[in-house]
Design a protein around this motif. Structure first.
Motif, PDB file in Angstrom:
ATOM      1  N   ARG A 106      -7.714 -71.775  65.205  1.00 17.21           N
ATOM      2  CA  ARG A 106      -9.209 -71.697  65.987  1.00 17.21           C
ATOM      3  C   ARG A 106      -8.904 -71.240  67.293  1.00 17.21           C
ATOM      4  NH1 ARG A 106     -11.741 -77.188  66.205  1.00 17.21           N
ATOM      5  NH2 ARG A 106     -12.564 -76.384  68.096  1.00 17.21           N
ATOM      6  N   ILE A 107      -7.713 -71.626  67.915  1.00 20.05           N
ATOM      7  CA  ILE A 107      -7.382 -71.165  69.185  1.00 20.05           C
ATOM      8  C   ILE A 107      -7.197 -69.592  69.244  1.00 20.05           C
ATOM      9  CG2 ILE A 107      -5.739 -71.440  70.958  1.00 20.05           C
ATOM     10  CD1 ILE A 107      -5.815 -74.534  70.417  1.00 20.05           C
ATOM     11  N   VAL A 108      -6.322 -69.140  68.278  1.00 23.11           N
ATOM     12  CA  VAL A 108      -5.960 -67.758  68.053  1.00 23.11           C
ATOM     13  C   VAL A 108      -7.345 -66.993  68.211  1.00 23.11           C
ATOM     14  CG1 VAL A 108      -4.817 -66.262  66.666  1.00 23.11           C
ATOM     15  CG2 VAL A 108      -3.693 -68.220  67.514  1.00 23.11           C
ATOM     16  N   LYS A 109      -8.312 -67.552  67.204  1.00 19.86           N
ATOM     17  CA  LYS A 109      -9.460 -66.836  67.123  1.00 19.86           C
ATOM     18  C   LYS A 109     -10.258 -66.539  68.085  1.00 19.86           C
ATOM     19  CE  LYS A 109     -10.126 -67.590  61.972  1.00 19.86           C
ATOM     20  NZ  LYS A 109     -10.914 -68.321  61.099  1.00 19.86           N
ATOM     21  N   VAL A 110     -10.523 -67.594  68.919  1.00 25.42           N
ATOM     22  CA  VAL A 110     -11.093 -67.674  70.225  1.00 25.42           C
ATOM     23  C   VAL A 110     -10.528 -66.794  71.256  1.00 25.42           C
ATOM     24  CG1 VAL A 110     -11.952 -69.070  72.111  1.00 25.42           C
ATOM     25  CG2 VAL A 110     -12.244 -70.013  70.018  1.00 25.42           C
ATOM     26  N   TYR A 111      -9.209 -66.734  71.599  1.00 24.74           N
ATOM     27  CA  TYR A 111      -8.482 -66.059  72.177  1.00 24.74           C
ATOM     28  C   TYR A 111      -8.649 -64.440  72.055  1.00 24.74           C
ATOM     29  CZ  TYR A 111      -4.578 -64.343  75.477  1.00 24.74           C
ATOM     30  OH  TYR A 111      -4.073 -63.520  76.336  1.00 24.74           O
ATOM     31  N   ALA A 112      -8.507 -64.115  70.608  1.00 24.49           N
ATOM     32  CA  ALA A 112      -8.603 -63.058  70.313  1.00 24.49           C
ATOM     33  C   ALA A 112     -10.022 -62.361  70.461  1.00 24.49           C
ATOM     34  CB  ALA A 112      -8.394 -62.678  68.735  1.00 24.49           C
ATOM     35  N   LYS A 113     -11.211 -63.066  70.489  1.00 28.32           N
ATOM     36  CA  LYS A 113     -12.382 -62.745  70.638  1.00 28.32           C
ATOM     37  C   LYS A 113     -12.816 -62.317  72.085  1.00 28.32           C
ATOM     38  CE  LYS A 113     -17.135 -64.387  70.123  1.00 28.32           C
ATOM     39  NZ  LYS A 113     -18.058 -65.707  69.613  1.00 28.32           N
ATOM     40  N   TRP A 114     -12.158 -63.450  73.050  1.00 23.11           N
ATOM     41  CA  TRP A 114     -12.306 -63.074  74.378  1.00 23.11           C
ATOM     42  C   TRP A 114     -11.506 -61.956  75.051  1.00 23.11           C
ATOM     43  CZ3 TRP A 114     -12.451 -68.772  76.422  1.00 23.11           C
ATOM     44  CH2 TRP A 114     -13.568 -69.487  75.989  1.00 23.11           C
ATOM     45  N   PHE A 115     -10.105 -62.025  74.699  1.00 32.04           N
ATOM     46  CA  PHE A 115      -9.303 -61.082  75.235  1.00 32.04           C
ATOM     47  C   PHE A 115      -8.873 -59.978  74.326  1.00 32.04           C
ATOM     48  CE2 PHE A 115      -8.763 -65.221  77.175  1.00 32.04           C
ATOM     49  CZ  PHE A 115      -9.280 -64.970  78.386  1.00 32.04           C
ATOM     50  N   CYS A 116      -8.828 -60.156  73.150  1.00 32.96           N
ATOM     51  CA  CYS A 116      -8.067 -58.859  72.383  1.00 32.96           C
ATOM     52  C   CYS A 116      -8.873 -58.176  71.296  1.00 32.96           C
ATOM     53  CB  CYS A 116      -6.959 -59.500  71.628  1.00 32.96           C
ATOM     54  SG  CYS A 116      -5.891 -60.280  72.455  1.00 32.96           S
ATOM     55  N   GLY A 117     -10.286 -58.159  71.707  1.00 34.69           N
ATOM     56  CA  GLY A 117     -11.330 -57.348  70.791  1.00 34.69           C
ATOM     57  C   GLY A 117     -11.037 -57.893  69.439  1.00 34.69           C
ATOM     58  N   ASN A 118     -11.089 -59.206  69.033  1.00 38.30           N
ATOM     59  CA  ASN A 118     -11.045 -59.500  67.789  1.00 38.30           C
ATOM     60  C   ASN A 118      -9.554 -59.181  67.040  1.00 38.30           C
ATOM     61  OD1 ASN A 118     -13.140 -61.337  67.712  1.00 38.30           O
ATOM     62  ND2 ASN A 118     -14.591 -59.712  67.224  1.00 38.30           N
ATOM     63  N   ASP A 119      -8.656 -59.102  67.755  1.00 35.88           N
ATOM     64  CA  ASP A 119      -7.458 -58.653  67.096  1.00 35.88           C
ATOM     65  C   ASP A 119      -6.563 -59.795  66.982  1.00 35.88           C
ATOM     66  OD1 ASP A 119      -5.193 -57.503  66.089  1.00 35.88           O
ATOM     67  OD2 ASP A 119      -4.794 -55.888  67.405  1.00 35.88           O
ATOM     68  N   ALA A 120      -6.351 -60.658  65.802  1.00 31.55           N
ATOM     69  CA  ALA A 120      -5.602 -61.849  65.842  1.00 31.55           C
ATOM     70  C   ALA A 120      -4.301 -61.548  66.137  1.00 31.55           C
ATOM     71  CB  ALA A 120      -5.985 -62.601  64.506  1.00 31.55           C
ATOM     72  N   ARG A 121      -3.831 -60.489  65.501  1.00 27.65           N
ATOM     73  CA  ARG A 121      -2.265 -59.976  65.645  1.00 27.65           C
ATOM     74  C   ARG A 121      -1.782 -60.022  67.060  1.00 27.65           C
ATOM     75  NH1 ARG A 121       0.434 -55.632  61.719  1.00 27.65           N
ATOM     76  NH2 ARG A 121       1.707 -56.931  61.013  1.00 27.65           N
ATOM     77  N   GLN A 122      -2.753 -59.251  67.900  1.00 31.97           N
ATOM     78  CA  GLN A 122      -2.464 -59.117  69.443  1.00 31.97           C
ATOM     79  C   GLN A 122      -2.362 -60.350  69.991  1.00 31.97           C
ATOM     80  OE1 GLN A 122      -5.042 -56.313  71.349  1.00 31.97           O
ATOM     81  NE2 GLN A 122      -3.867 -56.408  73.030  1.00 31.97           N
ATOM     82  N   ALA A 123      -3.387 -61.182  69.645  1.00 29.64           N
ATOM     83  CA  ALA A 123      -3.541 -62.611  70.282  1.00 29.64           C
ATOM     84  C   ALA A 123      -2.420 -63.464  69.870  1.00 29.64           C
ATOM     85  CB  ALA A 123      -4.715 -63.125  69.741  1.00 29.64           C
ATOM     86  N   ASN A 124      -1.824 -63.332  68.895  1.00 28.56           N
ATOM     87  CA  ASN A 124      -0.587 -64.238  68.475  1.00 28.56           C
ATOM     88  C   ASN A 124       0.405 -63.734  69.371  1.00 28.56           C
ATOM     89  OD1 ASN A 124      -1.168 -66.424  66.798  1.00 28.56           O
ATOM     90  ND2 ASN A 124      -1.348 -64.553  64.870  1.00 28.56           N
ATOM     91  N   ALA A 125       0.600 -62.443  69.633  1.00 31.60           N
ATOM     92  CA  ALA A 125       1.786 -62.001  70.146  1.00 31.60           C
ATOM     93  C   ALA A 125       1.515 -62.082  71.553  1.00 31.60           C
ATOM     94  CB  ALA A 125       1.800 -60.426  69.898  1.00 31.60           C
ATOM     95  N   GLN A 126       0.576 -62.080  72.336  1.00 31.93           N
ATOM     96  CA  GLN A 126       0.337 -62.634  73.793  1.00 31.93           C
ATOM     97  C   GLN A 126       0.407 -64.032  73.903  1.00 31.93           C
ATOM     98  OE1 GLN A 126      -3.453 -60.928  75.214  1.00 31.93           O
ATOM     99  NE2 GLN A 126      -3.039 -58.948  74.843  1.00 31.93           N
ATOM    100  N   MET A 127       0.165 -64.631  72.918  1.00 35.54           N
ATOM    101  CA  MET A 127       0.045 -66.398  73.055  1.00 35.54           C
ATOM    102  C   MET A 127       1.762 -66.969  72.835  1.00 35.54           C
ATOM    103  SD  MET A 127      -3.360 -67.247  71.728  1.00 35.54           S
ATOM    104  CE  MET A 127      -3.224 -69.201  71.975  1.00 35.54           C
TER     105      MET A 127
END
Length: 130
Positions: free
Chosen positions: A27-48
């Protein structure tokens, strides 16, 4: 299987194998991806992911050195001010005219010699001077 593991598994089944934690992380990755990465979960995981050289892994030696140098500088200014101010303003003898002053001056000289030696050793090792 040990008895305490069976009891823990029976009491909190979703916590025992990490299912609830995995759902929360997703859930946290999805929210982060939506807010900061344009819904890209892979990029959100890498940034987190935690990065090497993070602020919590900071080398505190420079802060300690600056703190100690600041204290030494403040005490030096205070000593010079005390010695000169009373001498010029009131004409009274201050710390410089007391019999213990040579002892303080010797300690200060030894301390200065030690700091200069440490600085020279640091420079020699840093730039690989034999």
């Amino acid at each position: 299987v040990p008895r305490h593991e069976i009891e823990l598994r029976d009491i909190m089944p979703e916590h025992y194998d990490g299912r609830k934690t995995i759902r929360l992380t997703d859930r946290i990755v999805k929210v982060y991806a939506k807010w900061f990465c344009g819904n890209d979960a892979r990029q959100a995981n890498a940034q987190m992911l935690s990065k090497k050289g993070d602020i919590l892994e900071m080398d505190w030696s420079q802060l300690r050195l600056g703190y100690r140098l600041g204290i030494c500088f403040t005490l030096m200014i205070w000593l010079c001010f005390d010695c000169l101010w009373n001498l010029f303003s009131e004409g009274q003898v201050t710390l410089g005219g007391r019999s213990a002053f040579p002892v303080f001056r010797a300690c200060g000289g030894l301390l200065l010699w030690h700091w200069c030696w440490a600085g020279a050793t640091f420079v020699w090792r840093r730039y690989r001077i034999n």
